[in-house]
Write a protein that holds these residues in place. Structure first.
Motif, PDB file in Angstrom:
ATOM      1  N   GLN A  67       0.605  -1.013   0.224  1.00 56.66           N
ATOM      2  CA  GLN A  67      -0.006   0.142   0.221  1.00 56.66           C
ATOM      3  C   GLN A  67       0.729   1.165   0.050  1.00 56.66           C
ATOM      4  N   ALA A  68       2.451   1.454   0.696  1.00 58.58           N
ATOM      5  CA  ALA A  68       3.246   2.440   1.321  1.00 58.58           C
ATOM      6  C   ALA A  68       3.712   3.042  -0.962  1.00 58.58           C
ATOM      7  N   VAL A  69       3.845   1.492  -1.171  1.00 55.67           N
ATOM      8  CA  VAL A  69       4.606   1.569  -3.264  1.00 55.67           C
ATOM      9  C   VAL A  69       3.025   2.257  -4.119  1.00 55.67           C
ATOM     10  N   GLU A  70       2.439   2.113  -3.456  1.00 55.41           N
ATOM     11  CA  GLU A  70       0.982   2.293  -4.309  1.00 55.41           C
ATOM     12  C   GLU A  70       0.944   3.993  -4.089  1.00 55.41           C
ATOM     13  N   MET A  71       0.307   4.455  -2.726  1.00 51.59           N
ATOM     14  CA  MET A  71       0.398   5.288  -2.157  1.00 51.59           C
ATOM     15  C   MET A  71       0.845   6.358  -3.097  1.00 51.59           C
ATOM     16  N   SER A  72       2.656   5.841  -3.137  1.00 54.28           N
ATOM     17  CA  SER A  72       3.778   6.547  -3.684  1.00 54.28           C
ATOM     18  C   SER A  72       4.081   6.880  -4.941  1.00 54.28           C
ATOM     19  N   ALA A  73       3.173   5.794  -5.779  1.00 57.47           N
ATOM     20  CA  ALA A  73       3.112   6.300  -7.248  1.00 57.47           C
ATOM     21  C   ALA A  73       1.948   7.434  -7.215  1.00 57.47           C
ATOM     22  N   LEU A  74       0.854   7.274  -6.851  1.00 57.39           N
ATOM     23  CA  LEU A  74       0.112   8.274  -6.487  1.00 57.39           C
ATOM     24  C   LEU A  74       0.620   9.806  -6.437  1.00 57.39           C
ATOM     25  N   GLU A  83      10.422  17.967  -2.125  1.00 56.04           N
ATOM     26  CA  GLU A  83      10.190  16.395  -1.169  1.00 56.04           C
ATOM     27  C   GLU A  83       9.584  16.016  -1.006  1.00 56.04           C
ATOM     28  N   VAL A  84       7.948  15.930  -1.777  1.00 51.32           N
ATOM     29  CA  VAL A  84       7.447  15.139  -1.292  1.00 51.32           C
ATOM     30  C   VAL A  84       7.697  14.437  -2.330  1.00 51.32           C
ATOM     31  N   LYS A  85       7.953  14.034  -3.669  1.00 52.94           N
ATOM     32  CA  LYS A  85       8.336  13.540  -4.770  1.00 52.94           C
ATOM     33  C   LYS A  85       9.016  12.724  -4.561  1.00 52.94           C
ATOM     34  N   GLY A  86      10.207  13.316  -3.780  1.00 48.18           N
ATOM     35  CA  GLY A  86      11.811  12.418  -3.514  1.00 48.18           C
ATOM     36  C   GLY A  86      11.246  12.121  -2.266  1.00 48.18           C
ATOM     37  N   PHE A  87      10.085  12.085  -1.554  1.00 49.65           N
ATOM     38  CA  PHE A  87      10.057  11.210  -0.459  1.00 49.65           C
ATOM     39  C   PHE A  87       9.600   9.859  -0.908  1.00 49.65           C
ATOM     40  N   ALA A  88       8.713   9.389  -1.251  1.00 51.00           N
ATOM     41  CA  ALA A  88       7.567   8.863  -1.604  1.00 51.00           C
ATOM     42  C   ALA A  88       9.200   7.897  -2.882  1.00 51.00           C
ATOM     43  N   SER A  89       9.280   8.456  -3.624  1.00 50.90           N
ATOM     44  CA  SER A  89      10.775   7.585  -4.518  1.00 50.90           C
ATOM     45  C   SER A  89      11.223   6.971  -3.911  1.00 50.90           C
ATOM     46  N   ARG A  90      12.163   7.344  -2.825  1.00 51.77           N
ATOM     47  CA  ARG A  90      12.597   6.702  -1.643  1.00 51.77           C
ATOM     48  C   ARG A  90      11.949   5.325  -1.395  1.00 51.77           C
ATOM     49  N   ILE A  91      10.849   5.777  -0.755  1.00 52.11           N
ATOM     50  CA  ILE A  91      10.108   4.523  -0.403  1.00 52.11           C
ATOM     51  C   ILE A  91       9.343   3.561  -0.752  1.00 52.11           C
ATOM     52  N   SER A  92       9.084   4.113  -2.368  1.00 54.07           N
ATOM     53  CA  SER A  92       8.731   2.885  -3.584  1.00 54.07           C
ATOM     54  C   SER A  92      10.182   1.776  -3.870  1.00 54.07           C
ATOM     55  N   ASP A  93      10.806   2.403  -4.040  1.00 56.21           N
ATOM     56  CA  ASP A  93      11.974   1.603  -4.127  1.00 56.21           C
ATOM     57  C   ASP A  93      12.172   0.653  -2.564  1.00 56.21           C
ATOM     58  N   THR A  94      12.749   1.698  -1.833  1.00 55.79           N
ATOM     59  CA  THR A  94      12.918   0.868  -0.391  1.00 55.79           C
ATOM     60  C   THR A  94      11.797  -0.556   0.007  1.00 55.79           C
ATOM     61  N   GLN A  95      10.661   0.044  -0.268  1.00 52.13           N
ATOM     62  CA  GLN A  95       9.333  -1.066  -0.171  1.00 52.13           C
ATOM     63  C   GLN A  95       9.520  -1.890  -0.861  1.00 52.13           C
ATOM     64  N   ARG A  96       9.748  -1.724  -2.110  1.00 51.98           N
ATOM     65  CA  ARG A  96       9.755  -2.812  -3.287  1.00 51.98           C
ATOM     66  C   ARG A  96      10.381  -4.162  -2.671  1.00 51.98           C
ATOM     67  N   ALA A  97      11.922  -3.625  -2.583  1.00 51.46           N
ATOM     68  CA  ALA A  97      13.107  -4.556  -2.207  1.00 51.46           C
ATOM     69  C   ALA A  97      13.217  -5.197  -1.148  1.00 51.46           C
ATOM     70  N   GLU A  98      12.146  -4.288  -0.273  1.00 49.71           N
ATOM     71  CA  GLU A  98      11.757  -5.695   1.327  1.00 49.71           C
ATOM     72  C   GLU A  98      10.656  -6.317   0.635  1.00 49.71           C
ATOM     73  N   ILE A  99       9.777  -6.150   0.156  1.00 48.35           N
ATOM     74  CA  ILE A  99       8.013  -7.114  -0.088  1.00 48.35           C
ATOM     75  C   ILE A  99       9.270  -8.360  -0.420  1.00 48.35           C
TER      76      ILE A  99
END
Length: 202
Positions: A67-74, A83-99
């Motif tokens: 869900q965090a990845v999906e929120m960040s895709a939005l 700042e929001v775009k940059g944070f979201a990009s890092r969340i997406s990359d990190t949490q995809r790897a963790e999944i």
């Protein structure tokens, strides 16, 4: 993240492969403790050396991260602040790897892969998850309104993950899973602080 490296090593390598690699692994300490470097063989965890808390934590963190990845895709589409775009990009990359690493943990133990959407009793146990209506509201927002909504809801989402990780760290027995839970608590607590700082600028 160091916990992802440890989780991936334990999930994707056999004992012989770990011994042959010889590469040290950094394992984050529990809250208030420093990280330590250990030999790969010390992280070997028998497939049956886990409990229901470990299993449920992994099964719930997969859809939680998704869900965090999906929120960040939005955010990649609708956010205005860099700042929001940059944070979201890092969340997406990190949490995809963790999944991927979490699914590997399950596979190594002969357990079914976790659903990327909440199912069964996990629906009521997962903390910080957005409802479908809240996701729709986020998807419909634009610009500054999106930025503020994304940040506020990601803070709540992270706080839910921290609470879930605290339970896994307190009651789980799997060495690698506990290391991952400790890293979730540390990294997402730091990210909550960062998100609150960003919110003040929006």
């Amino acid at each position: 993240m160091s916990a992802v490296l440890a989780l991936t090593a334990a999930a994707g390598c056999s004992a012989d492969e770990e011994k042959d690699s010889g590469a040290p692994i950094i394992v984050p300490g529990e809250v208030g403790e420093s990280s330590k470097t250990v030999a790969p063989e010390s992280l070997k965890t028998p497939k049956d050396d886990y409990n229901d808390v470990d299993r449920e934590f992994v099964e719930m963190m997969v859809p939680h991260h998704q869900q965090a990845v999906e929120m960040s895709a939005l955010a990649a589409k609708h956010a205005r602040a860099s700042e929001v775009k940059g944070f979201a990009s890092r969340i997406s990359d990190t949490q995809r790897a963790e999944i991927d690493a979490l699914q590997g943990w399950l596979e190594t133990r002969g357990l079914p892969k976790a659903s990327t959407t909440p199912t069964g009793e996990h629906v009521t146990h997962m903390q910080g998850m957005l409802t479908p209506a809240q996701m729709d509201e986020l998807a419909a927002a634009r610009g500054r309104a999106f930025d503020r909504l994304y940040v506020k809801r990601m803070i709540a989402h992270h706080e839910g993950a921290i609470a879930m990780a605290d339970e896994a760290l307190s009651s789980g027995i799997d060495t690698v899973n506990r290391a991952f839970a400790g890293d979730v608590m540390a990294s997402q607590s730091a990210e909550v602080t960062r998100l609150r700082d960003i919110l003040l600028t929006l």
